[in-house]
Motif scaffolding. Structure first.
Motif, PDB file in Angstrom:
ATOM      1  N   MET A 121       0.826  -1.198   0.000  1.00 55.96           N
ATOM      2  CA  MET A 121       0.000   0.000   0.000  1.00 55.96           C
ATOM      3  C   MET A 121       0.865   1.256   0.000  1.00 55.96           C
ATOM      4  SD  MET A 121      -3.202  -0.670  -0.250  1.00 55.96           S
ATOM      5  CE  MET A 121      -3.929   0.877   0.277  1.00 55.96           C
ATOM      6  N   GLN A 122       1.951   1.221   0.772  1.00 54.83           N
ATOM      7  CA  GLN A 122       2.866   2.372   0.808  1.00 54.83           C
ATOM      8  C   GLN A 122       3.556   2.564  -0.543  1.00 54.83           C
ATOM      9  OE1 GLN A 122       5.398   1.377   4.118  1.00 54.83           O
ATOM     10  NE2 GLN A 122       4.013   2.255   5.647  1.00 54.83           N
ATOM     11  N   GLU A 123       3.951   1.441  -1.175  1.00 56.97           N
ATOM     12  CA  GLU A 123       4.593   1.512  -2.481  1.00 56.97           C
ATOM     13  C   GLU A 123       3.610   2.047  -3.526  1.00 56.97           C
ATOM     14  OE1 GLU A 123       8.079   0.705  -4.966  1.00 56.97           O
ATOM     15  OE2 GLU A 123       7.617   1.277  -2.912  1.00 56.97           O
ATOM     16  N   LYS A 124       2.369   1.602  -3.442  1.00 54.30           N
ATOM     17  CA  LYS A 124       1.323   2.091  -4.350  1.00 54.30           C
ATOM     18  C   LYS A 124       1.177   3.607  -4.223  1.00 54.30           C
ATOM     19  CE  LYS A 124      -3.737   1.930  -4.774  1.00 54.30           C
ATOM     20  NZ  LYS A 124      -4.001   3.254  -4.188  1.00 54.30           N
ATOM     21  N   GLN A 125       1.121   4.090  -2.987  1.00 52.20           N
ATOM     22  CA  GLN A 125       0.969   5.525  -2.769  1.00 52.20           C
ATOM     23  C   GLN A 125       2.193   6.291  -3.271  1.00 52.20           C
ATOM     24  OE1 GLN A 125       0.014   6.590   1.263  1.00 52.20           O
ATOM     25  NE2 GLN A 125       0.078   8.781   0.874  1.00 52.20           N
ATOM     26  N   ARG A 126       3.382   5.749  -3.011  1.00 56.99           N
ATOM     27  CA  ARG A 126       4.614   6.421  -3.458  1.00 56.99           C
ATOM     28  C   ARG A 126       4.636   6.560  -4.976  1.00 56.99           C
ATOM     29  NH1 ARG A 126       9.064   5.528  -5.950  1.00 56.99           N
ATOM     30  NH2 ARG A 126       8.694   3.312  -6.262  1.00 56.99           N
ATOM     31  N   ILE A 127       4.306   5.475  -5.671  1.00 52.93           N
ATOM     32  CA  ILE A 127       4.317   5.501  -7.131  1.00 52.93           C
ATOM     33  C   ILE A 127       3.282   6.492  -7.659  1.00 52.93           C
ATOM     34  CG2 ILE A 127       3.828   4.144  -9.205  1.00 52.93           C
ATOM     35  CD1 ILE A 127       4.964   1.696  -7.725  1.00 52.93           C
ATOM     36  N   GLU A 128       2.089   6.485  -7.061  1.00 52.49           N
ATOM     37  CA  GLU A 128       1.034   7.392  -7.527  1.00 52.49           C
ATOM     38  C   GLU A 128       1.422   8.851  -7.304  1.00 52.49           C
ATOM     39  OE1 GLU A 128      -2.422   6.028  -5.489  1.00 52.49           O
ATOM     40  OE2 GLU A 128      -2.712   4.295  -6.823  1.00 52.49           O
TER      41      GLU A 128
ATOM     42  N   GLU B 274      -7.524   6.096  -6.576  1.00 49.11           N
ATOM     43  CA  GLU B 274      -6.588   7.219  -6.722  1.00 49.11           C
ATOM     44  C   GLU B 274      -7.258   8.556  -6.361  1.00 49.11           C
ATOM     45  OE1 GLU B 274      -4.422   7.278 -10.384  1.00 49.11           O
ATOM     46  OE2 GLU B 274      -4.097   5.099 -10.376  1.00 49.11           O
ATOM     47  N   ARG B 275      -7.727   8.606  -5.112  1.00 47.92           N
ATOM     48  CA  ARG B 275      -8.387   9.809  -4.574  1.00 47.92           C
ATOM     49  C   ARG B 275      -9.576  10.236  -5.437  1.00 47.92           C
ATOM     50  NH1 ARG B 275      -5.970  11.689  -0.333  1.00 47.92           N
ATOM     51  NH2 ARG B 275      -7.172  13.641  -0.417  1.00 47.92           N
ATOM     52  N   LEU B 276     -10.340   9.229  -5.888  1.00 46.92           N
ATOM     53  CA  LEU B 276     -11.577   9.383  -6.659  1.00 46.92           C
ATOM     54  C   LEU B 276     -11.355   9.826  -8.099  1.00 46.92           C
ATOM     55  CD1 LEU B 276     -14.040  10.973  -4.053  1.00 46.92           C
ATOM     56  CD2 LEU B 276     -13.531   8.564  -4.483  1.00 46.92           C
ATOM     57  N   SER B 277     -10.100  10.046  -8.503  1.00 39.33           N
ATOM     58  CA  SER B 277      -9.861  10.486  -9.873  1.00 39.33           C
ATOM     59  C   SER B 277     -10.281   9.415 -10.879  1.00 39.33           C
ATOM     60  CB  SER B 277      -8.384  10.836 -10.080  1.00 39.33           C
ATOM     61  OG  SER B 277      -7.557   9.688  -9.945  1.00 39.33           O
TER      62      SER B 277
ATOM     63  N   ASP C 168     -28.037  14.958 -20.091  1.00 40.51           N
ATOM     64  CA  ASP C 168     -29.281  15.597 -20.515  1.00 40.51           C
ATOM     65  C   ASP C 168     -30.371  15.563 -19.441  1.00 40.51           C
ATOM     66  OD1 ASP C 168     -29.735  12.907 -20.515  1.00 40.51           O
ATOM     67  OD2 ASP C 168     -30.647  12.814 -22.507  1.00 40.51           O
ATOM     68  N   TRP C 169     -29.978  15.486 -18.193  1.00 43.24           N
ATOM     69  CA  TRP C 169     -30.987  15.361 -17.133  1.00 43.24           C
ATOM     70  C   TRP C 169     -31.421  16.709 -16.564  1.00 43.24           C
ATOM     71  CZ3 TRP C 169     -29.650  16.940 -12.109  1.00 43.24           C
ATOM     72  CH2 TRP C 169     -28.291  17.168 -11.886  1.00 43.24           C
ATOM     73  N   GLY C 170     -30.783  17.794 -17.002  1.00 48.13           N
ATOM     74  CA  GLY C 170     -31.213  19.122 -16.585  1.00 48.13           C
ATOM     75  C   GLY C 170     -30.366  19.770 -15.515  1.00 48.13           C
ATOM     76  N   GLY C 171     -29.305  19.094 -15.097  1.00 45.93           N
ATOM     77  CA  GLY C 171     -28.422  19.659 -14.080  1.00 45.93           C
ATOM     78  C   GLY C 171     -26.976  19.561 -14.502  1.00 45.93           C
ATOM     79  N   ARG C 172     -26.080  19.836 -13.566  1.00 45.09           N
ATOM     80  CA  ARG C 172     -24.646  19.839 -13.866  1.00 45.09           C
ATOM     81  C   ARG C 172     -24.059  18.442 -13.734  1.00 45.09           C
ATOM     82  NH1 ARG C 172     -21.586  24.348 -10.529  1.00 45.09           N
ATOM     83  NH2 ARG C 172     -19.911  23.498 -11.828  1.00 45.09           N
ATOM     84  N   GLY C 173     -23.072  18.159 -14.579  1.00 42.39           N
ATOM     85  CA  GLY C 173     -22.345  16.906 -14.481  1.00 42.39           C
ATOM     86  C   GLY C 173     -23.095  15.742 -15.099  1.00 42.39           C
ATOM     87  N   LEU C 174     -22.461  14.580 -15.062  1.00 39.31           N
ATOM     88  CA  LEU C 174     -23.043  13.368 -15.636  1.00 39.31           C
ATOM     89  C   LEU C 174     -23.746  12.506 -14.606  1.00 39.31           C
ATOM     90  CD1 LEU C 174     -20.078  12.306 -17.981  1.00 39.31           C
ATOM     91  CD2 LEU C 174     -22.201  13.414 -18.646  1.00 39.31           C
ATOM     92  N   LEU C 175     -23.553  12.804 -13.320  1.00 43.09           N
ATOM     93  CA  LEU C 175     -24.133  11.974 -12.270  1.00 43.09           C
ATOM     94  C   LEU C 175     -25.180  12.708 -11.427  1.00 43.09           C
ATOM     95  CD1 LEU C 175     -21.003  10.092 -10.860  1.00 43.09           C
ATOM     96  CD2 LEU C 175     -22.597   9.347 -12.634  1.00 43.09           C
ATOM     97  N   GLY C 176     -24.890  13.967 -11.102  1.00 43.09           N
ATOM     98  CA  GLY C 176     -25.800  14.699 -10.221  1.00 43.09           C
ATOM     99  C   GLY C 176     -25.651  14.313  -8.774  1.00 43.09           C
ATOM    100  N   CYS C 177     -24.460  13.878  -8.399  1.00 36.85           N
ATOM    101  CA  CYS C 177     -24.194  13.572  -6.988  1.00 36.85           C
ATOM    102  C   CYS C 177     -22.765  13.973  -6.671  1.00 36.85           C
ATOM    103  CB  CYS C 177     -24.419  12.105  -6.665  1.00 36.85           C
ATOM    104  SG  CYS C 177     -23.188  10.984  -7.356  1.00 36.85           S
ATOM    105  N   HIS C 178     -22.468  14.063  -5.389  1.00 41.52           N
ATOM    106  CA  HIS C 178     -21.120  14.441  -4.946  1.00 41.52           C
ATOM    107  C   HIS C 178     -20.606  13.366  -4.011  1.00 41.52           C
ATOM    108  CE1 HIS C 178     -18.197  16.945  -2.459  1.00 41.52           C
ATOM    109  NE2 HIS C 178     -17.704  16.934  -3.676  1.00 41.52           N
ATOM    110  N   LEU C 179     -19.399  12.874  -4.298  1.00 40.81           N
ATOM    111  CA  LEU C 179     -18.764  11.859  -3.459  1.00 40.81           C
ATOM    112  C   LEU C 179     -17.604  12.464  -2.707  1.00 40.81           C
ATOM    113  CD1 LEU C 179     -18.547   8.831  -5.950  1.00 40.81           C
ATOM    114  CD2 LEU C 179     -20.421   9.435  -4.409  1.00 40.81           C
ATOM    115  N   VAL C 180     -17.393  12.009  -1.474  1.00 42.74           N
ATOM    116  CA  VAL C 180     -16.243  12.453  -0.678  1.00 42.74           C
ATOM    117  C   VAL C 180     -15.497  11.207  -0.198  1.00 42.74           C
ATOM    118  CG1 VAL C 180     -17.270  14.623   0.060  1.00 42.74           C
ATOM    119  CG2 VAL C 180     -17.654  12.568   1.432  1.00 42.74           C
ATOM    120  N   LEU C 181     -14.189  11.350  -0.049  1.00 41.88           N
ATOM    121  CA  LEU C 181     -13.366  10.253   0.454  1.00 41.88           C
ATOM    122  C   LEU C 181     -13.694   9.934   1.902  1.00 41.88           C
ATOM    123  CD1 LEU C 181      -9.822  11.039  -0.974  1.00 41.88           C
ATOM    124  CD2 LEU C 181     -11.172   8.992  -1.429  1.00 41.88           C
ATOM    125  N   LEU C 182     -13.643   8.674   2.245  1.00 39.95           N
ATOM    126  CA  LEU C 182     -13.801   8.280   3.647  1.00 39.95           C
ATOM    127  C   LEU C 182     -12.455   8.413   4.371  1.00 39.95           C
ATOM    128  CD1 LEU C 182     -16.094   5.149   3.427  1.00 39.95           C
ATOM    129  CD2 LEU C 182     -16.681   7.430   4.224  1.00 39.95           C
TER     130      LEU C 182
END
Length: 242
Positions: free
Chosen positions: A37-44, A186-189, A228-242
């Motif tokens: 996990m540490q190596e994964k984070q370092r590389i990213e 990757e931090r929701l990217s 085409d749903w009438g709002g911003r973005g493709l989902l219409g929801c907001h996600l946050v990291l835990l």
């Protein structure tokens, strides 16, 4: 990776990255889960820094470094960009190897958890009538044992949006979003990248939701990103990291 920052092409972050110090590469097969996990984070982190440098110079991995008639461009540092690209290619390979071993370790961990639960089920079932419920218990253990840990939480859902129509609710925790999970988001990217690449296509989103009784329900929702749903973005929801 689509990251654009203001770092100069000669920024010291390029020379000071871990892969540039002469430090020997770590063999992923010999690393513990924590080290992986540490190596994964370092590389990213290093990939992000290198990508920022490319972006600051107005190029990316596939930008042509030659003019229309085949000569090296004189408006960019071609040699430096080629060096950075080579590092990025190597790091991407290293990241793939780390992810392979990390996912193998995760699956082995969950398999061990499931096996640890099976003897208890066998001991508790001492006759044929209870044995019928044994398969249900094992099935339930298998279903929950292979669940990935949640990595994000739904912070808001717009009424009438694709997320709303799929059944996402405020407070839901995301265990997987299509092919994206706690290991590779990757931090929701990667969630944003997946959504952009799958407009109009169905994505399976695995969520946990606390019901009125206080227990967790596991749901598989079908979400179709669209604009085409009438709002911003493709989902219409907001996600946050835990």
């Amino acid at each position: 990776m689509g990251i654009h920052m203001d770092d100069n092409i000669h920024a010291p972050t390029v020379a000071s990255g871990p892969s540039s110090t002469g430090e020997p590469a770590r063999d992923p097969a010999k690393l513990s889960m924590v080290d992986l996990m540490q190596e994964k984070q370092r590389i990213e982190e290093e990939l992000s820094a290198l990508s920022e440098v490319l972006g600051s110079h107005g190029v990316h991995m596939s930008t042509s470094l030659t003019t229309f008639d085949g000569f090296p461009r004189d408006d960019i540092d071609v040699a430096q960009i080629r060096t950075i690209r080579a590092k990025i290619i190597k790091l991407r390979y290293d990241h793939k190897e780390v992810m392979k071993h990390l996912e193998t370790g995760v699956h082995a961990h969950f398999a061990n958890l499931q096996r640890a639960q099976e003897p208890t089920s066998t001991i508790n079932n001492t006759n044929g009538s209870v044995g019928a419920s044994n398969s249900t218990t094992e099935s339930s253990s298998s279903d929950t044992g292979m669940l990935s840990p949640p990595f994000a939480k739904v912070n808001s859902v717009a009424a009438g949006s694709p997320a709303d129509q799929a059944g996402l609710r405020l407070g839901d925790t995301i265990r997987s979003f299509g092919s994206v999970n706690w290991i590779n988001h990757e931090r929701l990217s990667k969630v944003a990248e997946l959504v952009q690449q799958n407009e109009g296509r169905t994505l399976i989103v695995k969520v946990s939701r606390q019901n009125e009784a206080g227990s967790l329900a596991e749901l598989n929702l079908e979400l179709v990103p669209r604009r085409d749903w009438g709002g911003r973005g493709l989902l219409g929801c907001h996600l946050v990291l835990l």
